[in-house]
Design an enzyme around this catalytic site. Sequence first.
Site, PDB file in Angstrom:
ATOM      1  N   SER A  19       0.624  -1.161   0.177  1.00 35.61           N
ATOM      2  CA  SER A  19      -0.100  -0.091  -0.064  1.00 35.61           C
ATOM      3  C   SER A  19       0.834   1.227  -0.041  1.00 35.61           C
ATOM      4  CB  SER A  19      -1.047  -0.100   1.182  1.00 35.61           C
ATOM      5  OG  SER A  19      -0.183   0.055   2.415  1.00 35.61           O
ATOM      6  N   ARG A  93      13.496  -7.759   5.021  1.00 37.34           N
ATOM      7  CA  ARG A  93      14.814  -8.091   5.367  1.00 37.34           C
ATOM      8  C   ARG A  93      15.632  -7.060   5.728  1.00 37.34           C
ATOM      9  NH1 ARG A  93      15.879 -12.981   2.653  1.00 37.34           N
ATOM     10  NH2 ARG A  93      14.150 -13.727   1.535  1.00 37.34           N
ATOM     11  N   HIS A 111       8.828   2.920   9.271  1.00 41.69           N
ATOM     12  CA  HIS A 111       8.560   2.095  10.393  1.00 41.69           C
ATOM     13  C   HIS A 111       7.557   2.394  11.024  1.00 41.69           C
ATOM     14  CE1 HIS A 111       9.691  -0.985  13.249  1.00 41.69           C
ATOM     15  NE2 HIS A 111       9.329  -0.038  14.028  1.00 41.69           N
ATOM     16  N   GLU A 145      22.211  -0.884  11.611  1.00 45.16           N
ATOM     17  CA  GLU A 145      21.463  -1.176  12.912  1.00 45.16           C
ATOM     18  C   GLU A 145      19.981  -1.190  12.510  1.00 45.16           C
ATOM     19  OE1 GLU A 145      19.878   0.897  16.893  1.00 45.16           O
ATOM     20  OE2 GLU A 145      21.619   1.785  15.892  1.00 45.16           O
ATOM     21  N   ASP A 147      16.330  -0.615  11.856  1.00 47.18           N
ATOM     22  CA  ASP A 147      15.303   0.748  12.591  1.00 47.18           C
ATOM     23  C   ASP A 147      16.040   1.621  13.436  1.00 47.18           C
ATOM     24  OD1 ASP A 147      13.163  -0.528  11.059  1.00 47.18           O
ATOM     25  OD2 ASP A 147      12.839  -1.805  13.059  1.00 47.18           O
ATOM     26  N   GLU A 176       1.085   7.109   6.888  1.00 49.96           N
ATOM     27  CA  GLU A 176       2.216   6.787   6.040  1.00 49.96           C
ATOM     28  C   GLU A 176       1.920   7.038   4.596  1.00 49.96           C
ATOM     29  OE1 GLU A 176       4.089   2.807   8.099  1.00 49.96           O
ATOM     30  OE2 GLU A 176       2.515   2.244   6.696  1.00 49.96           O
TER      31      GLU A 176
HETATM   32  C1  GRF Z   1       4.147  -0.358   6.839  1.00 42.86           C
HETATM   33  O1  GRF Z   1       3.318  -0.225   7.980  1.00 42.86           O
HETATM   34  C2  GRF Z   1       5.339  -0.144   7.008  1.00 42.86           C
HETATM   35  O2  GRF Z   1       5.577   1.014   8.062  1.00 42.86           O
HETATM   36  C3  GRF Z   1       5.909  -1.403   7.666  1.00 42.86           C
HETATM   37  O3  GRF Z   1       5.407  -2.411   6.775  1.00 42.86           O
HETATM   38  C4  GRF Z   1       4.131  -1.845   6.257  1.00 42.86           C
HETATM   39  C5  GRF Z   1       4.120  -2.319   5.161  1.00 42.86           C
HETATM   40  O4  GRF Z   1       2.718  -2.150   4.355  1.00 42.86           O
HETATM   41  N1  GRF Z   1       7.615  -1.172   7.155  1.00 42.86           N
HETATM   42  P1  GRF Z   1       2.294  -2.138   2.985  1.00 42.86           P
HETATM   43  O5  GRF Z   1       2.944  -3.382   2.396  1.00 42.86           O
HETATM   44  O6  GRF Z   1       3.030  -0.704   2.300  1.00 42.86           O
HETATM   45  O7  GRF Z   1       0.910  -2.026   2.830  1.00 42.86           O
END
Ligand code: GRF
Length: 199
Positions: A19, A93, A111, A145, A147, A176
Amino acid sequence: MGEFSPDYRVIVLFSGNGSNLQALIDNAGEYVIPCVFTDNPWARGRMRASEAGIPVYNHVCKPGITNEEYFNAFARAVEYFTPNLVVLAGFMRVVTKDFLDRLNGQVVNIHPSLLPKYKGLDTHRRVLEAGEKEHGVTIHWVTEELDGGPIIAQERFPIEKDDTEETLEEKVHKIEHVLYPSVVNSLARGDNIGHDINS
Ligand code: GRF
């Protein structure tokens, strides 16, 4: 006259739903996405890119291959497309130091927590269990490191009494999908945001 075409090249890596990839595709004002990569041939994000006419490359980790070998080959494949920025969007990963070096450290991640709190997985469950009053989203430069790299942008919201893992996930995604494209557009414009890993 051809259409204006930005030359800031963004390559997105993802593992699942995609997404955030969709939001990055839909809001690409100052950058282009020449191709995307996934480590998961069944990722839903593949369809999203294909529907937008963006080539999708599988880079699957085969049995017997070390993480170092996997990411060395990955870096070469990504490098071939001369990205200005590599964007991790739900890429599951942990990248290696060599991968980051080869891409000049120009790798960002999103994140679902207010870093440095709640690195790693299951952030929505963990903030609820800890009785936190607020939750949020962080975009940061990627370092070795997990995140742990310098923060570029962060957005927070209050946790309500009746929030569940599902409602927190929805709220996080809503943020996001606006914040990630906005940050990538700003980086493409060369705006002085956050803290550049190379400075
Ligand atoms: C998101 O919440 C992002 O913060 C995390 O993984 C999720 C991925 O969601 N790293 P999508 O695949 O972009 O819907």
